[in-house]
Design an enzyme around this catalytic site. Sequence first.
Site, PDB file in Angstrom:
ATOM      1  N   ALA A 270       0.847  -1.190   0.000  1.00 56.26           N
ATOM      2  CA  ALA A 270       0.000   0.000   0.000  1.00 56.26           C
ATOM      3  C   ALA A 270       0.876   1.232   0.000  1.00 56.26           C
ATOM      4  O   ALA A 270       2.089   1.139   0.188  1.00 56.26           O
ATOM      5  CB  ALA A 270      -0.902   0.009   1.225  1.00 56.26           C
ATOM      6  N   GLU A 272       1.088   5.493   1.204  1.00 62.54           N
ATOM      7  CA  GLU A 272       0.568   6.475   2.164  1.00 62.54           C
ATOM      8  C   GLU A 272       0.308   7.865   1.592  1.00 62.54           C
ATOM      9  O   GLU A 272       0.344   8.851   2.345  1.00 62.54           O
ATOM     10  CB  GLU A 272       1.567   6.590   3.321  1.00 62.54           C
ATOM     11  CG  GLU A 272       2.915   7.286   2.975  1.00 62.54           C
ATOM     12  CD  GLU A 272       4.033   6.336   2.609  1.00 62.54           C
ATOM     13  OE1 GLU A 272       3.748   5.199   2.180  1.00 62.54           O
ATOM     14  OE2 GLU A 272       5.214   6.721   2.734  1.00 62.54           O
ATOM     15  N   ASN A 273       0.016   8.007   0.308  1.00 58.83           N
ATOM     16  CA  ASN A 273      -0.244   9.329  -0.288  1.00 58.83           C
ATOM     17  C   ASN A 273      -1.109  10.187   0.633  1.00 58.83           C
ATOM     18  O   ASN A 273      -2.107   9.716   1.176  1.00 58.83           O
ATOM     19  CB  ASN A 273      -0.970   9.157  -1.618  1.00 58.83           C
ATOM     20  CG  ASN A 273      -0.378   8.066  -2.460  1.00 58.83           C
ATOM     21  OD1 ASN A 273       0.795   8.122  -2.799  1.00 58.83           O
ATOM     22  ND2 ASN A 273      -1.156   7.041  -2.750  1.00 58.83           N
ATOM     23  N   HIS A 305      -0.195   0.880   9.299  1.00 58.66           N
ATOM     24  CA  HIS A 305       1.099   1.357   8.788  1.00 58.66           C
ATOM     25  C   HIS A 305       0.911   2.616   7.930  1.00 58.66           C
ATOM     26  O   HIS A 305       1.572   3.637   8.160  1.00 58.66           O
ATOM     27  CB  HIS A 305       1.749   0.234   7.978  1.00 58.66           C
ATOM     28  CG  HIS A 305       3.074   0.575   7.394  1.00 58.66           C
ATOM     29  ND1 HIS A 305       4.268   0.223   7.995  1.00 58.66           N
ATOM     30  CD2 HIS A 305       3.417   1.250   6.263  1.00 58.66           C
ATOM     31  CE1 HIS A 305       5.265   0.664   7.256  1.00 58.66           C
ATOM     32  NE2 HIS A 305       4.784   1.292   6.200  1.00 58.66           N
ATOM     33  N   GLU A 306       0.022   2.534   6.966  1.00 64.10           N
ATOM     34  CA  GLU A 306      -0.150   3.682   6.075  1.00 64.10           C
ATOM     35  C   GLU A 306      -0.732   4.877   6.830  1.00 64.10           C
ATOM     36  O   GLU A 306      -0.344   6.018   6.594  1.00 64.10           O
ATOM     37  CB  GLU A 306      -1.027   3.323   4.867  1.00 64.10           C
ATOM     38  CG  GLU A 306      -0.575   2.094   4.081  1.00 64.10           C
ATOM     39  CD  GLU A 306       0.898   2.073   3.696  1.00 64.10           C
ATOM     40  OE1 GLU A 306       1.492   3.157   3.514  1.00 64.10           O
ATOM     41  OE2 GLU A 306       1.470   0.971   3.592  1.00 64.10           O
ATOM     42  N   HIS A 309       1.953   6.658   8.758  1.00 60.21           N
ATOM     43  CA  HIS A 309       2.827   7.461   7.904  1.00 60.21           C
ATOM     44  C   HIS A 309       2.384   8.929   7.844  1.00 60.21           C
ATOM     45  O   HIS A 309       3.178   9.797   7.497  1.00 60.21           O
ATOM     46  CB  HIS A 309       2.843   6.923   6.475  1.00 60.21           C
ATOM     47  CG  HIS A 309       3.929   5.926   6.186  1.00 60.21           C
ATOM     48  ND1 HIS A 309       5.236   6.090   6.598  1.00 60.21           N
ATOM     49  CD2 HIS A 309       3.915   4.759   5.489  1.00 60.21           C
ATOM     50  CE1 HIS A 309       5.974   5.068   6.173  1.00 60.21           C
ATOM     51  NE2 HIS A 309       5.196   4.243   5.501  1.00 60.21           N
ATOM     52  N   GLU A 328      10.258   4.398   7.149  1.00 63.12           N
ATOM     53  CA  GLU A 328       9.784   3.018   7.097  1.00 63.12           C
ATOM     54  C   GLU A 328      10.107   2.227   8.368  1.00 63.12           C
ATOM     55  O   GLU A 328       9.256   1.522   8.901  1.00 63.12           O
ATOM     56  CB  GLU A 328      10.321   2.300   5.848  1.00 63.12           C
ATOM     57  CG  GLU A 328       9.810   2.895   4.535  1.00 63.12           C
ATOM     58  CD  GLU A 328       8.286   2.953   4.422  1.00 63.12           C
ATOM     59  OE1 GLU A 328       7.597   2.299   5.248  1.00 63.12           O
ATOM     60  OE2 GLU A 328       7.777   3.664   3.538  1.00 63.12           O
TER      61      GLU A 328
HETATM   62  N1  TRP Z   1       5.708   3.685   1.253  1.00 67.82           N
HETATM   63  C1  TRP Z   1       5.070   2.443   0.934  1.00 67.82           C
HETATM   64  C2  TRP Z   1       4.879   1.737   2.263  1.00 67.82           C
HETATM   65  O1  TRP Z   1       5.123   2.095   3.272  1.00 67.82           O
HETATM   66  C3  TRP Z   1       5.925   1.601   0.058  1.00 67.82           C
HETATM   67  C4  TRP Z   1       5.501   1.485  -1.343  1.00 67.82           C
HETATM   68  C5  TRP Z   1       4.278   1.235  -1.815  1.00 67.82           C
HETATM   69  C6  TRP Z   1       6.326   1.510  -2.487  1.00 67.82           C
HETATM   70  N2  TRP Z   1       4.318   1.103  -3.167  1.00 67.82           N
HETATM   71  C7  TRP Z   1       5.542   1.279  -3.597  1.00 67.82           C
HETATM   72  C8  TRP Z   1       7.665   1.719  -2.672  1.00 67.82           C
HETATM   73  C9  TRP Z   1       6.061   1.231  -4.890  1.00 67.82           C
HETATM   74  C10 TRP Z   1       8.186   1.682  -3.956  1.00 67.82           C
HETATM   75  C11 TRP Z   1       7.396   1.450  -5.046  1.00 67.82           C
HETATM   76  O2  TRP Z   1       4.448   0.739   2.552  1.00 67.82           O
HETATM   77 ZN    ZN Z   2       5.769   2.370   4.824  1.00 62.15          ZN
END
Ligand code: TRP
Ligand code: ZN
Length: 884
Positions: A270, A272-273, A305-306, A309, A328
């Site tokens: 997933a 976290e936008n 988790h998301e 963030h 992370e």
């Molecule tokens: N930041 C995302 C997380 O915490 C990681 C992530 C999701 C990601 N999709 C991605 C990283 C695609 C690189 C490419 O879980």
């Molecule tokens: Zn993450």
Amino acid sequence: MKENNTPKTIRLSEYQAPNYLIDTVHLDVRIYEHYTDVISHLAVRANPDVPTASGQPLELVGVELELLGIEQDGATLALDHFRIDGEVLTIKDVPDQFTLLIMTRIHPKQNTSLEGLYVSKGMYCTQCEAEGFRKITYYLDRPDVMSRFTTRVEAPKQAYPVLLSNGNPVERGDLDDGRHYVIWEDPFKKPCYLFALVAGDLSVVEDHFTTSSGRDVLLQLYVEPHDLDKCEHAMDSLKRSMAWDEEVYGREYDLDIYMIVAVSHFNMGAMENKGLNIFNTSCVLANAKTTTDMGFQRVESVIAHEYFHNWSGNRVTCRDWFQLSLKEGFTVFRDQQFSADMGSETVNRIDDVNMLKTVQFAEDSGPMSHPVRPDSYIEINNFYTTTVYEKGAEVVRMIHRLMGKDGFRKGSDLYFERHDGQAVTCDDFVQAMEDANGVDLTLFRRWYSQAGTPHLKVTSEYVSDQNQFSITFEQTTLPTPGQPEKLPLHIPVAIGLLGADGKDLALQLSDGTVLDPLNPVLELKQAKQTFRFNGIKEQPVASVLRGFSAPVKLFYEQERAELAFLMSHDSDGFNRWNASQRLTVEVLLDLMSAYQEQKPLYVDSLLLESFRALLADESLDQAMVAKMLELPTEQFLAELLPKPVQVDAIHHAREGLKRELACGLRQELQQVINRCHMDPEYHYNVDAVAKRSLRNVCLAYVMTLADDEATELCLSQYREAGNMTDQLAAFRALAHSERSEKTQVIADFYQQWSSEALVVDQWFMVQASSPQPDALDNVQALMQHEAFEMTSPNKIRALIGAFCNNNPVNFHRLDGAGYAFLADQIIALNNINPQVASRMSTILTRWANYDRVRADLIKAQLTRIKAEKLSPDVYEIVSKALNQ
Ligand code: TRP
Ligand code: ZN
């Protein structure tokens, strides 16, 4: 695909602040049938913190974009004022402050990399982390450039009634030709990797959350209409995450709306936008009929988790991608704490440590070994690793242990307050912990910069006439790529000494220090250190590294009887489980020797009787009993035991042990199965999960015997189960057996579930991990199955990934067919989805752990892959694998 024959290495030591900043971004994204136009309006200014910035050319980056035009301060930019060189758009002679209007055209429907703007089952969505924004428009695609975004999305109204982006919707309207638009405004500055956009025909589930300061937040979960019955658990998990972060970290949500969108085609779990999380369907959808208990757990932890963030990652973000673990590692630690609070702390810890020891330790001893904060990379996507995530979380956990709960909270409060709205480094995090607690973590910082798993050798001695127990620790770390010399680390070792009655003894060191009875920790700071405990009146049994207080490999010889004693008495649940694992490993080693010497298998009665006692004792935590009965996986053993990996001996010893235990404990197993009867109704709570897991561990044991009675038991559970946990457990046991009934059951399961993509994934996974010798043939046949898709990462992980990762005997077949199969898939995927291809190729990096024959076969496949025209993603892995 990015073509690259001499890919560039990016180094942390070469970090430079950006010459230009972008204060605001207005994006206008116009979706048409065959292409999408992106009009980007940027307010740019020279970075006041960089004295030499003024007058420098502006360099924006873009990938696979068709440039339609550029205007600077409202005037079309003449051709001699800019140039495009590969991925870089350079504009020279820019003033200190100006606006840019950049028009580009992209082709999301052709984008199979699932990075940038792409289409999944007819829905437009984005994935910008780490460097996907450059596939949408030319930009300063780096996390230390933070801007305020306004996004206008325009698309045909009937096909795409839902148009989403970050922040709050501020305007919407209809246009000619059946088109419409929505404008979104995100009030928070953010790096472009947190940008998101969705356009599709989605259903929505809504709820509300009132924050601690009394603000109302609208919660929305967008899914395909047929998944509306799988949203409740995610929504519930989200509300619990929001309340937990307020309570435990004092962190409140900051927008009026929080949206989650479920997408089938997604490279990871997933994303976290800001205000608009995008999720792999596998990490958000759940209901009793289609989802196992493990699936429910995963949804809960990924939702958390998301959500977490939003503070650890979004409000405070990373200065550069070397700092990835800043967000992370910390966020994984936070989601682990949350899951522990929602369920069983010990069971969660066991699962996390098992995964760390199996996957991260393997990574850390191979050619891709890197520090939690890497020094260099070719492709950043290759550094979303278990070292950055899980070892990073262990490092934060050690800080938590050293500071204590309250000290850690003081540190995190200072960190969030001091750096709100900033892009910072791992060092800033440690500094906040130091400043808030008045401590010096200089030595501790080495955990961020030094790669490799420390080996901790422990010896102990009891001197009865002095009532003294002494324990000596020697730490060493083997060389890793680029780091031949290693230094001692600051290692917290939680410890207990058990008296003959099984109770913890009071711990006083010879210098008079009394260890905190609630958190007894020895702090190692040197290569070799001895601690002496006084007033120990009897020979104790030591329980070392309780709760797995540091990510190290422990070498401490203890008698089997001592392990059995710890297994039934240790006050630390984690170490009680660990003792049972260590005892099991000892017995497996007996069986491996027997297998290699072609002698009959003999199971130490100590283990058999310990398991018998576990099965009989209803007063024990039933989830723990299930965990203790689960044998270590073949992958875990491959990592733990001396190299070269004894692929076949491990497999046969483990299968043999299962059968011997099933034989010797058949009655007890059957009694537990009867006692843990299936409930007609499904509830997801600690007790119900424990009961199902215990029943199904026992079922798997019984089915190793594969007689008529066991088969009938599985068949009836398969038919009568009212939930996926029980149905899948029975299905797996049957499908992995040699019984002829399985053919029918495999066909039946698919027929029942063919319309549920996530259940079909489980169906692929079970078949791919079958220990039977026809597994590879079946996997190859399943590649042609109507439900298999080479453009779906979930399908690839379920079939190819499960076979290569979870089926060691078949993957490591001595004829090399498993390796050739994987190499074929990597070569095919390299063009379709480099991120997924590169993940698959990490499996081949472990060749040095295998015997000559297998190592040569693997290397031959690596060489074959290397000869292809590769993406930088796959190139980095394959070349590092061959140059070790
Ligand atoms: N930041 C995302 C997380 O915490 C990681 C992530 C999701 C990601 N999709 C991605 C990283 C695609 C690189 C490419 O879980
Ligand atoms: Zn993450």
